[in-house]
Design a protein around this motif. Structure first.
Motif, PDB file in Angstrom:
ATOM      1  N   LEU A 358    -100.780  28.093 -75.955  1.00 53.61           N
ATOM      2  CA  LEU A 358    -100.008  26.922 -76.376  1.00 53.61           C
ATOM      3  C   LEU A 358    -100.072  25.821 -75.322  1.00 53.61           C
ATOM      4  O   LEU A 358    -100.245  24.643 -75.645  1.00 53.61           O
ATOM      5  CB  LEU A 358     -98.559  27.335 -76.632  1.00 53.61           C
ATOM      6  N   ILE A 359     -99.942  26.204 -74.055  1.00 55.49           N
ATOM      7  CA  ILE A 359     -99.979  25.214 -72.978  1.00 55.49           C
ATOM      8  C   ILE A 359    -101.336  24.511 -72.943  1.00 55.49           C
ATOM      9  O   ILE A 359    -101.422  23.272 -72.904  1.00 55.49           O
ATOM     10  CB  ILE A 359     -99.676  25.888 -71.618  1.00 55.49           C
ATOM     11  N   THR A 360    -102.419  25.297 -72.955  1.00 54.36           N
ATOM     12  CA  THR A 360    -103.760  24.718 -72.895  1.00 54.36           C
ATOM     13  C   THR A 360    -104.020  23.803 -74.087  1.00 54.36           C
ATOM     14  O   THR A 360    -104.552  22.700 -73.948  1.00 54.36           O
ATOM     15  CB  THR A 360    -104.821  25.830 -72.856  1.00 54.36           C
ATOM     16  N   ARG A 361    -103.644  24.269 -75.276  1.00 50.84           N
ATOM     17  CA  ARG A 361    -103.911  23.492 -76.488  1.00 50.84           C
ATOM     18  C   ARG A 361    -103.101  22.199 -76.507  1.00 50.84           C
ATOM     19  O   ARG A 361    -103.605  21.141 -76.894  1.00 50.84           O
ATOM     20  CB  ARG A 361    -103.616  24.341 -77.717  1.00 50.84           C
ATOM     21  N   LEU A 362    -101.838  22.250 -76.054  1.00 53.91           N
ATOM     22  CA  LEU A 362    -101.017  21.045 -76.048  1.00 53.91           C
ATOM     23  C   LEU A 362    -101.566  19.995 -75.090  1.00 53.91           C
ATOM     24  O   LEU A 362    -101.578  18.805 -75.398  1.00 53.91           O
ATOM     25  CB  LEU A 362     -99.571  21.394 -75.678  1.00 53.91           C
ATOM     26  N   VAL A 363    -102.023  20.447 -73.914  1.00 55.43           N
ATOM     27  CA  VAL A 363    -102.579  19.507 -72.943  1.00 55.43           C
ATOM     28  C   VAL A 363    -103.804  18.813 -73.520  1.00 55.43           C
ATOM     29  O   VAL A 363    -104.047  17.625 -73.282  1.00 55.43           O
ATOM     30  CB  VAL A 363    -102.926  20.231 -71.622  1.00 55.43           C
ATOM     31  N   ALA A 364    -104.610  19.531 -74.294  1.00 56.11           N
ATOM     32  CA  ALA A 364    -105.818  18.947 -74.878  1.00 56.11           C
ATOM     33  C   ALA A 364    -105.518  18.130 -76.129  1.00 56.11           C
ATOM     34  O   ALA A 364    -106.164  17.109 -76.376  1.00 56.11           O
ATOM     35  CB  ALA A 364    -106.815  20.053 -75.214  1.00 56.11           C
ATOM     36  N   ILE A 365    -104.538  18.561 -76.921  1.00 54.68           N
ATOM     37  CA  ILE A 365    -104.343  17.940 -78.224  1.00 54.68           C
ATOM     38  C   ILE A 365    -103.611  16.600 -78.120  1.00 54.68           C
ATOM     39  O   ILE A 365    -103.833  15.704 -78.937  1.00 54.68           O
ATOM     40  CB  ILE A 365    -103.573  18.901 -79.163  1.00 54.68           C
ATOM     41  N   VAL A 366    -102.774  16.427 -77.109  1.00 49.83           N
ATOM     42  CA  VAL A 366    -102.004  15.184 -76.994  1.00 49.83           C
ATOM     43  C   VAL A 366    -102.917  13.973 -76.832  1.00 49.83           C
ATOM     44  O   VAL A 366    -102.808  12.994 -77.591  1.00 49.83           O
ATOM     45  CB  VAL A 366    -100.974  15.289 -75.852  1.00 49.83           C
ATOM     46  N   PRO A 367    -103.849  13.954 -75.839  1.00 47.22           N
ATOM     47  CA  PRO A 367    -104.712  12.771 -75.755  1.00 47.22           C
ATOM     48  C   PRO A 367    -105.606  12.591 -76.974  1.00 47.22           C
ATOM     49  O   PRO A 367    -105.884  11.460 -77.371  1.00 47.22           O
ATOM     50  CB  PRO A 367    -105.549  13.039 -74.488  1.00 47.22           C
ATOM     51  N   ALA A 368    -106.038  13.704 -77.595  1.00 51.46           N
ATOM     52  CA  ALA A 368    -106.887  13.597 -78.777  1.00 51.46           C
ATOM     53  C   ALA A 368    -106.135  12.944 -79.933  1.00 51.46           C
ATOM     54  O   ALA A 368    -106.675  12.088 -80.645  1.00 51.46           O
ATOM     55  CB  ALA A 368    -107.393  14.973 -79.187  1.00 51.46           C
ATOM     56  N   VAL A 369    -104.877  13.341 -80.142  1.00 51.41           N
ATOM     57  CA  VAL A 369    -104.066  12.761 -81.214  1.00 51.41           C
ATOM     58  C   VAL A 369    -103.819  11.274 -80.952  1.00 51.41           C
ATOM     59  O   VAL A 369    -103.957  10.430 -81.842  1.00 51.41           O
ATOM     60  CB  VAL A 369    -102.733  13.520 -81.348  1.00 51.41           C
ATOM     61  N   VAL A 370    -103.470  10.932 -79.702  1.00 51.46           N
ATOM     62  CA  VAL A 370    -103.165   9.534 -79.364  1.00 51.46           C
ATOM     63  C   VAL A 370    -104.390   8.650 -79.570  1.00 51.46           C
ATOM     64  O   VAL A 370    -104.316   7.583 -80.199  1.00 51.46           O
ATOM     65  CB  VAL A 370    -102.649   9.438 -77.915  1.00 51.46           C
ATOM     66  N   VAL A 371    -105.529   9.081 -79.050  1.00 52.91           N
ATOM     67  CA  VAL A 371    -106.745   8.273 -79.152  1.00 52.91           C
ATOM     68  C   VAL A 371    -107.209   8.167 -80.605  1.00 52.91           C
ATOM     69  O   VAL A 371    -107.634   7.095 -81.055  1.00 52.91           O
ATOM     70  CB  VAL A 371    -107.860   8.867 -78.262  1.00 52.91           C
ATOM     71  N   THR A 372    -107.130   9.267 -81.362  1.00 51.59           N
ATOM     72  CA  THR A 372    -107.530   9.231 -82.768  1.00 51.59           C
ATOM     73  C   THR A 372    -106.623   8.297 -83.558  1.00 51.59           C
ATOM     74  O   THR A 372    -107.078   7.542 -84.433  1.00 51.59           O
ATOM     75  CB  THR A 372    -107.477  10.647 -83.375  1.00 51.59           C
ATOM     76  N   TRP A 373    -105.348   8.320 -83.266  1.00 51.32           N
ATOM     77  CA  TRP A 373    -104.382   7.454 -83.948  1.00 51.32           C
ATOM     78  C   TRP A 373    -104.675   5.978 -83.684  1.00 51.32           C
ATOM     79  O   TRP A 373    -104.617   5.134 -84.580  1.00 51.32           O
ATOM     80  CB  TRP A 373    -102.981   7.811 -83.478  1.00 51.32           C
TER      81      TRP A 373
END
Length: 446
Positions: A358-373
């Motif tokens: 969960l920790i690893t995925r959250l660290v990676a998913i936050v910038p991906a979601v922000v940039v994609t948005w």
């Protein structure tokens, strides 16, 4: 039995709780009274977990760019990169089996605490960058295959943690079977694409012969550095030293020598398959895009859209997307395991696999979601490039400790790497570090 030096004899043995990846440590039995082939097959598996990192979505952009821009010329670079990787991964297997410690644990044993903490932080950053590339690649594949919006696809990739945790509960052999199966699926997809692309096979073979233009042409050199930089992945070096210990080999010197030999065969065979996949991506790009006059194809979505009209079959594009999805799913397995190895090895801190993932995925998913948005597809392409630059920056801090430990006869004794491996390993290290630093400086310079 391996002769212990006075320093090693005085050192207390590692507690059982500190074994690497304890849920799979020595869980695969090696048949005692079996023939050579059956014993070798018992060691087959960890190499495929490692090979995943050599064909993840981060490798696709460099192979596509190289093939579309320069045809088959850069196949020589792909071959050289893979040969370097085979040597380094064989050295990883050697130190893992010889010491019973993974690379992160060895760093904690040998380096001062500030150095150890710095290496841990850099390794964590690299794993998050790796996870970011896999996340973006998987989301792009979901968009291409099923029309799922990129932002939703990014968030859906978090569900892969459930599959990984279930497989970890089933045992390491299940993980290895899934990974190997997906690798062969990727290989099959590209084999079919090559048949449809109809490359010039004489030119393909010629491409594996190094050309002077790679060094004299600035653009070729830049892409060549990118291919090399995307090949050797820092997290694979930590991971391999740990997963080879999942085999219950004997403690005596002959048994460890046999384990080292079989583990090297396993990783070399798996990385040979990865070389074929990476070559197939580059060959497809050369045969379809370069031959068709499209010499600036570097993004995955653009390659997918051009395959159907240029090959003349929608099947080629579908196979391309299926292979991308398989690579993305596969790579999440190794990123999870590598994250566990790094945290437990450097810090001695053990977290439940679900929390760690969960920790690893959250660290990676936050910038991906922000940039994609904010920026959509173009933003994710830039984020994918950034993830590879981060990996380039971290790589020397994994390769140099590996070579220091592999050549340490005081610690490894009779199991230390032979001189020719040490010489070639340091030569590969110098080339990899220099190329990655050049790539990093060029990217930062724009």
């Amino acid at each position: 039995m391996l002769t212990r030096t006075p320093a090693e004899a005085a050192a207390p043995p590692a507690p059982a709780a500190e074994v690497s990846l304890p849920e799979m440590h020595r869980s695969v039995r090696i048949p005692d009274a079996a023939g050579w082939l059956r014993r070798l097959l018992a060691f087959v598996g960890p190499g495929y977990l490692v090979a995943v990192g050599y064909m993840d979505p981060g490798n696709w952009a460099t192979a596509l760019a190289g093939g579309s821009a320069f045809g088959y010329t850069l196949l020589a670079v792909a071959l050289l990169s893979s040969l370097m990787a085979m040597l380094l991964q064989a050295l990883c297997a050697r130190i893992g089996i010889a010491t019973g410690r993974d690379l992160a644990q060895l760093c904690r044993d040998r380096f001062p605490r500030p150095v150890n903490l710095a290496l841990w932080l850099l390794a964590e950053i690299a794993i998050c960058a790796t996870d970011l590339a896999e996340l973006i690649g998987t989301a792009i594949a979901l968009q291409l295959l099923f029309g799922i919006p990129l932002l939703l696809g990014v968030m859906l990739t978090a569900l892969d943690a459930l599959l990984i945790l279930w497989l970890q509960h089933r045992g390491v052999r299940w993980l290895e079977a899934l990974v190997a199966g997906l690798i062969f699926l990727v290989f099959g997809c590209f084999a079919a694409q090559l048949l449809m692309a109809q490359p010039d096979w004489a030119a393909v073979l010629g491409g594996y012969v190094p050309s002077a233009s790679i060094l004299t042409d600035q653009e070729q050199l830049y892409i060549a550095i990118g291919i090399l930089g995307a090949t050797v992945m820092p997290h694979n070096l930590y991971l391999h030293t740990a997963v080879v210990q999942s085999r219950a080999y004997g403690e005596g010197l002959p048994a460890k020598r046999e384990a080292i030999r079989f583990a090297a065969i396993d990783s070399t065979a798996a990385l040979s398959l990865a070389l074929l996949v990476n070559s197939a991506i580059l060959i497809t790009a050369a045969a379809v895009f370069h031959a068709g006059g499209r010499t600036e194809v570097a993004e995955i979505q653009e390659a997918y859209e051009l395959l159907t009209p240029m090959v003349g079959s929608a099947v080629a594009a579908t196979l391309f997307a299926i292979a991308l999805l398989a690579c993305g799913l596969n790579a999440t397995v190794t990123a999870t395991l590598a994250g566990q190895v790094v945290m437990e090895g450097f810090l001695g801190l053990r977290l439940p696999p679900a929390i760690r993932r969960l920790i690893t995925r959250l660290v990676a998913i936050v910038p991906a979601v922000v940039v994609t948005w904010l920026h959509g597809t173009s933003g994710t392409a830039q984020l994918l490039i950034l993830s590879q630059v981060v990996l380039c920056l971290q790589l020397p801090f994994a390769v140099v400790p590996l070579m220091l430990f592999a050549s340490d006869r005081t610690r490894l004794g009779a199991l230390a790497a032979p001189r020719w491996q040490v010489v070639l390993g340091w030569a590969a290290t110098v080339v990899i570090v220099a190329m990655n630093l050049k790539l990093l400086s060029d990217v930062l310079a724009g």
